[in-house]
Design a protein around this motif. Structure first.
Motif, mmCIF file in Angstrom:
data_model
loop_
_atom_site.group_PDB
_atom_site.id
_atom_site.type_symbol
_atom_site.label_atom_id
_atom_site.label_comp_id
_atom_site.label_asym_id
_atom_site.label_seq_id
_atom_site.Cartn_x
_atom_site.Cartn_y
_atom_site.Cartn_z
ATOM 1 N N TYR A 252 0.836 -1.202 0.000
ATOM 2 C CA TYR A 252 0.000 0.000 0.000
ATOM 3 C C TYR A 252 0.867 1.248 0.000
ATOM 4 O O TYR A 252 1.953 1.276 0.593
ATOM 5 C CB TYR A 252 -0.887 0.047 1.246
ATOM 6 C CG TYR A 252 -1.929 -1.033 1.332
ATOM 7 C CD1 TYR A 252 -1.670 -2.227 1.987
ATOM 8 C CD2 TYR A 252 -3.186 -0.859 0.751
ATOM 9 C CE1 TYR A 252 -2.624 -3.225 2.075
ATOM 10 C CE2 TYR A 252 -4.152 -1.847 0.833
ATOM 11 C CZ TYR A 252 -3.866 -3.029 1.502
ATOM 12 O OH TYR A 252 -4.823 -4.012 1.577
ATOM 13 N N ASP B 52 1.743 4.759 1.531
ATOM 14 C CA ASP B 52 1.665 5.198 2.932
ATOM 15 C C ASP B 52 0.398 6.014 3.188
ATOM 16 O O ASP B 52 -0.188 5.945 4.268
ATOM 17 C CB ASP B 52 2.896 6.025 3.291
ATOM 18 C CG ASP B 52 4.147 5.178 3.417
ATOM 19 O OD1 ASP B 52 5.254 5.758 3.371
ATOM 20 O OD2 ASP B 52 4.031 3.949 3.550
ATOM 21 N N LYS C 90 -2.626 3.539 3.893
ATOM 22 C CA LYS C 90 -2.515 2.439 4.855
ATOM 23 C C LYS C 90 -3.481 2.646 6.016
ATOM 24 O O LYS C 90 -3.586 3.741 6.560
ATOM 25 C CB LYS C 90 -1.083 2.341 5.381
ATOM 26 C CG LYS C 90 -0.098 1.728 4.402
ATOM 27 C CD LYS C 90 1.303 1.660 5.007
ATOM 28 C CE LYS C 90 2.293 1.053 4.010
ATOM 29 N NZ LYS C 90 3.675 1.034 4.546
ATOM 30 N N GLY C 91 -4.168 1.573 6.365
ATOM 31 C CA GLY C 91 -5.137 1.639 7.448
ATOM 32 C C GLY C 91 -6.516 2.099 7.028
ATOM 33 O O GLY C 91 -7.470 2.002 7.805
ATOM 34 N N ARG C 92 -6.633 2.613 5.806
ATOM 35 C CA ARG C 92 -7.934 3.085 5.314
ATOM 36 C C ARG C 92 -8.429 2.272 4.113
ATOM 37 O O ARG C 92 -9.632 2.057 3.973
ATOM 38 C CB ARG C 92 -7.845 4.563 4.902
ATOM 39 C CG ARG C 92 -7.442 5.490 6.022
ATOM 40 C CD ARG C 92 -7.558 6.959 5.594
ATOM 41 N NE ARG C 92 -6.669 7.295 4.491
ATOM 42 C CZ ARG C 92 -7.096 7.776 3.327
ATOM 43 N NH1 ARG C 92 -8.388 7.967 3.112
ATOM 44 N NH2 ARG C 92 -6.231 8.087 2.373
ATOM 45 N N THR D 192 -8.245 -1.247 1.659
ATOM 46 C CA THR D 192 -7.927 -2.670 1.676
ATOM 47 C C THR D 192 -8.085 -3.235 0.269
ATOM 48 O O THR D 192 -9.163 -3.091 -0.337
ATOM 49 C CB THR D 192 -8.841 -3.438 2.632
ATOM 50 O OG1 THR D 192 -8.714 -2.897 3.956
ATOM 51 C CG2 THR D 192 -8.452 -4.914 2.670
ATOM 52 N N ASN E 127 -12.139 3.229 2.791
ATOM 53 C CA ASN E 127 -12.858 3.761 3.939
ATOM 54 C C ASN E 127 -12.216 5.071 4.400
ATOM 55 O O ASN E 127 -11.079 5.373 4.036
ATOM 56 C CB ASN E 127 -12.855 2.753 5.082
ATOM 57 C CG ASN E 127 -13.543 1.453 4.732
ATOM 58 O OD1 ASN E 127 -14.483 1.432 3.929
ATOM 59 N ND2 ASN E 127 -13.085 0.369 5.332
ATOM 60 N N SER E 128 -12.948 5.801 5.206
ATOM 61 C CA SER E 128 -12.443 7.074 5.752
ATOM 62 C C SER E 128 -11.856 7.950 4.655
ATOM 63 O O SER E 128 -10.751 8.492 4.789
ATOM 64 C CB SER E 128 -11.390 6.805 6.833
ATOM 65 O OG SER E 128 -11.926 6.006 7.870
#
Length: 115
Positions: free
Chosen positions: A59, A61, A64-66, A68, A83-84
């Motif tokens: 991913y 940077d 990442k975390g948002r 998938t 997301n987000s």
């Protein structure tokens, strides 16, 4: 040659979600990586995420975390769950695949995130 058909772009408010899909057809044997790039107006096209044939992921940077990325090999389809979402995610998103030494691109789908 590999043909790619994308779907799922659109307009969403900040904080919302979208799911992009991309299905490959044609000469699909030998596809290794599938993934997504994006290009905002006046900027270069950058990698967002990619997934290998065995499920290894990478991913950017900034996502990442948002975001998938996932892949259904039986359907020759790659997905990007976003997301987000932020206004800075606004861009044309391009699906791509690597097949041996070739890279094939989709036509692009617009994602617009309003603040």
């Amino acid at each position: 040659q590999v043909q790619l058909v994308e779907s799922g772009g659109g307009l969403v408010q900040a904080g919302g979600s979208l799911r992009l899909s991309c299905t490959a057809s044609g000469s699909i044997f030998g596809i290794s990586f599938m993934g997504w790039h994006r290009q905002a107006p006046g900027k270069q096209r950058d990698l967002v995420a990619r997934i290998s044939s065995i499920g290894s992921t990478n991913y950017a940077d900034s996502v990442k975390g948002r975001f998938t990325i996932s892949r259904n090999n039986a359907k020759d389809t790659v997905y990007l769950q976003m997301n987000s979402l932020k206004p800075e995610d606004t861009a044309v998103y391009y699906c791509y695949v690597n097949r041996y030494t070739e890279v094939s691109w989709g036509q692009g789908t617009q994602v617009t995130v309003s603040s």
